[in-house]
Design a protein around this motif. Structure first.
Motif, PDB file in Angstrom:
ATOM      1  N   SER A  44     -18.467  38.708  15.451  1.00  0.00           N
ATOM      2  CA  SER A  44     -17.110  38.273  15.096  1.00  0.00           C
ATOM      3  C   SER A  44     -17.043  37.778  13.657  1.00  0.00           C
ATOM      4  CB  SER A  44     -16.663  37.163  16.052  1.00  0.00           C
ATOM      5  OG  SER A  44     -17.509  36.031  15.924  1.00  0.00           O
ATOM      6  N   PHE A  45     -15.830  37.803  13.114  1.00  0.00           N
ATOM      7  CA  PHE A  45     -15.549  37.234  11.800  1.00  0.00           C
ATOM      8  C   PHE A  45     -15.343  35.737  11.956  1.00  0.00           C
ATOM      9  CE2 PHE A  45     -12.307  35.667   8.845  1.00  0.00           C
ATOM     10  CZ  PHE A  45     -12.881  35.984   7.631  1.00  0.00           C
ATOM     11  N   LEU A  46     -15.891  34.967  11.018  1.00  0.00           N
ATOM     12  CA  LEU A  46     -15.691  33.526  11.033  1.00  0.00           C
ATOM     13  C   LEU A  46     -14.830  33.121   9.847  1.00  0.00           C
ATOM     14  CD1 LEU A  46     -19.250  32.188  11.978  1.00  0.00           C
ATOM     15  CD2 LEU A  46     -17.270  32.505  13.461  1.00  0.00           C
ATOM     16  N   PRO A  47     -13.879  32.218  10.042  1.00  0.00           N
ATOM     17  CA  PRO A  47     -12.992  31.805   8.947  1.00  0.00           C
ATOM     18  C   PRO A  47     -13.689  30.840   7.994  1.00  0.00           C
ATOM     19  CG  PRO A  47     -12.522  30.514  10.902  1.00  0.00           C
ATOM     20  CD  PRO A  47     -13.565  31.532  11.308  1.00  0.00           C
ATOM     21  N   GLY A  48     -13.082  30.649   6.833  1.00  0.00           N
ATOM     22  CA  GLY A  48     -13.575  29.660   5.889  1.00  0.00           C
ATOM     23  C   GLY A  48     -14.165  30.275   4.639  1.00  0.00           C
ATOM     24  N   LYS A  49     -14.506  29.410   3.708  1.00  0.00           N
ATOM     25  CA  LYS A  49     -15.152  29.802   2.454  1.00  0.00           C
ATOM     26  C   LYS A  49     -16.548  29.200   2.426  1.00  0.00           C
ATOM     27  CE  LYS A  49     -12.691  29.500  -1.334  1.00  0.00           C
ATOM     28  NZ  LYS A  49     -11.804  28.943  -2.385  1.00  0.00           N
ATOM     29  N   THR A  50     -17.478  29.894   1.788  1.00  0.00           N
ATOM     30  CA  THR A  50     -18.845  29.396   1.737  1.00  0.00           C
ATOM     31  C   THR A  50     -18.937  28.166   0.838  1.00  0.00           C
ATOM     32  OG1 THR A  50     -19.387  30.873  -0.103  1.00  0.00           O
ATOM     33  CG2 THR A  50     -19.833  31.681   2.129  1.00  0.00           C
ATOM     34  N   VAL A  51     -19.846  27.286   1.186  1.00  0.00           N
ATOM     35  CA  VAL A  51     -20.042  26.064   0.404  1.00  0.00           C
ATOM     36  C   VAL A  51     -20.456  26.386  -1.025  1.00  0.00           C
ATOM     37  CG1 VAL A  51     -21.488  23.985   0.190  1.00  0.00           C
ATOM     38  CG2 VAL A  51     -20.533  24.631   2.409  1.00  0.00           C
ATOM     39  N   ILE A  52     -21.159  27.491  -1.223  1.00  0.00           N
ATOM     40  CA  ILE A  52     -21.556  27.854  -2.585  1.00  0.00           C
ATOM     41  C   ILE A  52     -20.337  28.088  -3.471  1.00  0.00           C
ATOM     42  CG2 ILE A  52     -21.702  30.381  -2.323  1.00  0.00           C
ATOM     43  CD1 ILE A  52     -24.374  30.232  -3.849  1.00  0.00           C
ATOM     44  N   LYS A  53     -19.198  28.442  -2.865  1.00  0.00           N
ATOM     45  CA  LYS A  53     -17.956  28.643  -3.626  1.00  0.00           C
ATOM     46  C   LYS A  53     -17.142  27.362  -3.739  1.00  0.00           C
ATOM     47  CE  LYS A  53     -17.420  33.554  -2.454  1.00  0.00           C
ATOM     48  NZ  LYS A  53     -16.556  34.566  -1.768  1.00  0.00           N
ATOM     49  N   THR A  54     -17.258  26.465  -2.759  1.00  0.00           N
ATOM     50  CA  THR A  54     -16.375  25.298  -2.717  1.00  0.00           C
ATOM     51  C   THR A  54     -17.003  24.021  -3.245  1.00  0.00           C
ATOM     52  OG1 THR A  54     -17.057  24.722  -0.450  1.00  0.00           O
ATOM     53  CG2 THR A  54     -15.207  26.254  -0.699  1.00  0.00           C
ATOM     54  N   TRP A  55     -18.330  23.942  -3.316  1.00  0.00           N
ATOM     55  CA  TRP A  55     -18.993  22.679  -3.634  1.00  0.00           C
ATOM     56  C   TRP A  55     -18.558  22.127  -4.993  1.00  0.00           C
ATOM     57  CZ3 TRP A  55     -21.420  19.522  -0.467  1.00  0.00           C
ATOM     58  CH2 TRP A  55     -22.237  18.503  -0.969  1.00  0.00           C
ATOM     59  N   PHE A  56     -18.370  22.993  -5.969  1.00  0.00           N
ATOM     60  CA  PHE A  56     -17.959  22.556  -7.307  1.00  0.00           C
ATOM     61  C   PHE A  56     -16.488  22.856  -7.592  1.00  0.00           C
ATOM     62  CE2 PHE A  56     -22.542  22.782  -7.655  1.00  0.00           C
ATOM     63  CZ  PHE A  56     -22.843  21.644  -8.394  1.00  0.00           C
TER      64      PHE A  56
END
Length: 334
Positions: A44-56
């Motif tokens: 299945s597809f999981l929602p959200g953005k990866t932490v590598i994109k959001t941390w900064f």
């Protein structure tokens, strides 16, 4: 083929017995007798953005620091659920039954000389010592740096708290890093992905350890600070995030069990990486040596003297004692 089956078995286990947000397995075919002519797993597809994109990412509905701390707290709650599983071997899950979780061999990537990548199988292993006999090797280099590295890594290997055969083993995401953790805009974890080659591990480097993006300062070849300040945290920031994660995991585990490993898990993770990855080994040895002897001595000078035979026995004995203390189990992380 068996590696895909193990990945699917692990995802099904976590889906059925925890609330950890992992992909649901829709289909699995380890043969080539299918429409795409290759083994596959469909999830299945999981929602959200990866932490590598959001941390900064300094935008969104809540301040960046608050979002980071919430991510770490949410992730600690997910990892605490892995305390429900214990194993008597190092290996990969090869099925699921109501009575026991069978373990098969460990799987590792094998890059061929022609650039193709395969998967090697080994084990399962009854103890960490058996596992390391298969996966750890000295460089046996004649250079002063190679000699020093070999001497240090033997000490580090003996200091790691992984040699108790009765302790058992646990799970942890195989690549516990920022590119594999998904979050919503507030920082809540919405998915944990990339369970390729998942296997059981010694407890000190299992689910109770820190996520890898807050331990980067202990793997110098992977750490770009201070040159990449836009994408790296300072050592002081990383230490603060480790303290927060340790408190959050402690709360999630009621300050019991494997939480006793969390506070020093960045040190043990560095040692474990150095044992299994010769490319990272020398710089991790230098980092661990510097942490053991303190700022009054220069680790590079000590390494050179150790490699050339110029290091006095009394000094070497003192270093071994300091490394032993550095790696000693800290029972109460509060």
């Amino acid at each position: 083929m068996r590696a895909l089956e193990s990945q699917a078995a692990t995802l099904r286990l976590l889906s059925s017995r925890t609330t950890i947000p992992v992909p649901e397995v829709y289909a699995l075919d380890t043969s080539r007798n299918n429409e795409i002519g290759a083994p596959f797993i469909c999830t299945s597809f999981l929602p959200g953005k990866t932490v590598i994109k959001t941390w900064f990412e300094d935008s969104g509905p809540i301040p960046m620091e608050e979002r980071r701390l919430l991510t770490l707290t949410s992730l600690a709650g997910c990892m605490a659920q892995l305390s429900a599983f214990a194993f008597d071997k190092i290996g990969s899950l090869c099925g699921d039954s109501p009575d026991a979780i069978p373990l098969g061999p460990c799987f590792d990537w094998d890059e061929k000389d022609d650039g193709t990548i395969g998967v090697d199988a080994s084990g399962p292993f009854d103890s960490t010592d058996d596992y390391l006999r298969e996966h750890f090797q000295l460089r046996n280099s004649k250079s002063e740096w190679g000699v020093a590295e070999d001497k240090l890594i033997v000490v580090i290997k003996s200091c790691l708290p992984v040699h108790n055969p009765g302790e058992g083993f646990v799970l942890c995401p195989p690549d516990f890093d920022a590119q594999n953790i998904l979050t919503d805009s507030d920082g809540n974890v919405t998915g944990i992905i990339d369970w390729d080659l998942v296997q059981t591990l010694p407890r000190c480097v299992g689910y109770s350890r820190y996520p890898s993006w807050i331990t980067r300062d202990w793997d110098p070849l992977m750490y770009g600070w201070p040159h990449l300040k836009d994408t790296e945290n300072s050592p002081e920031e990383l230490e603060r995030y480790r303290e927060h994660y340790c408190r959050a995991l402690g709360a999630a585990l009621a300050h019991r069990g494997d939480w006793s490993y969390t506070k020093k898990s960045h040190i043990w993770e560095a040692g474990w990486i150095a044992l299994l990855n010769t490319v990272n080994r020398l710089e991790i040895c230098r980092k661990l040596l510097q942490a053991a002897v303190g700022d009054d001595d220069d680790a590079t000078d000590i390494l050179y003297d150790l490699g050339t035979g110029a290091l006095e026995k009394e000094k070497w004995d003192s270093i071994v004692d300091s490394l032993t203390k550095l790696f000693s189990v800290h029972v109460d992380p509060q």
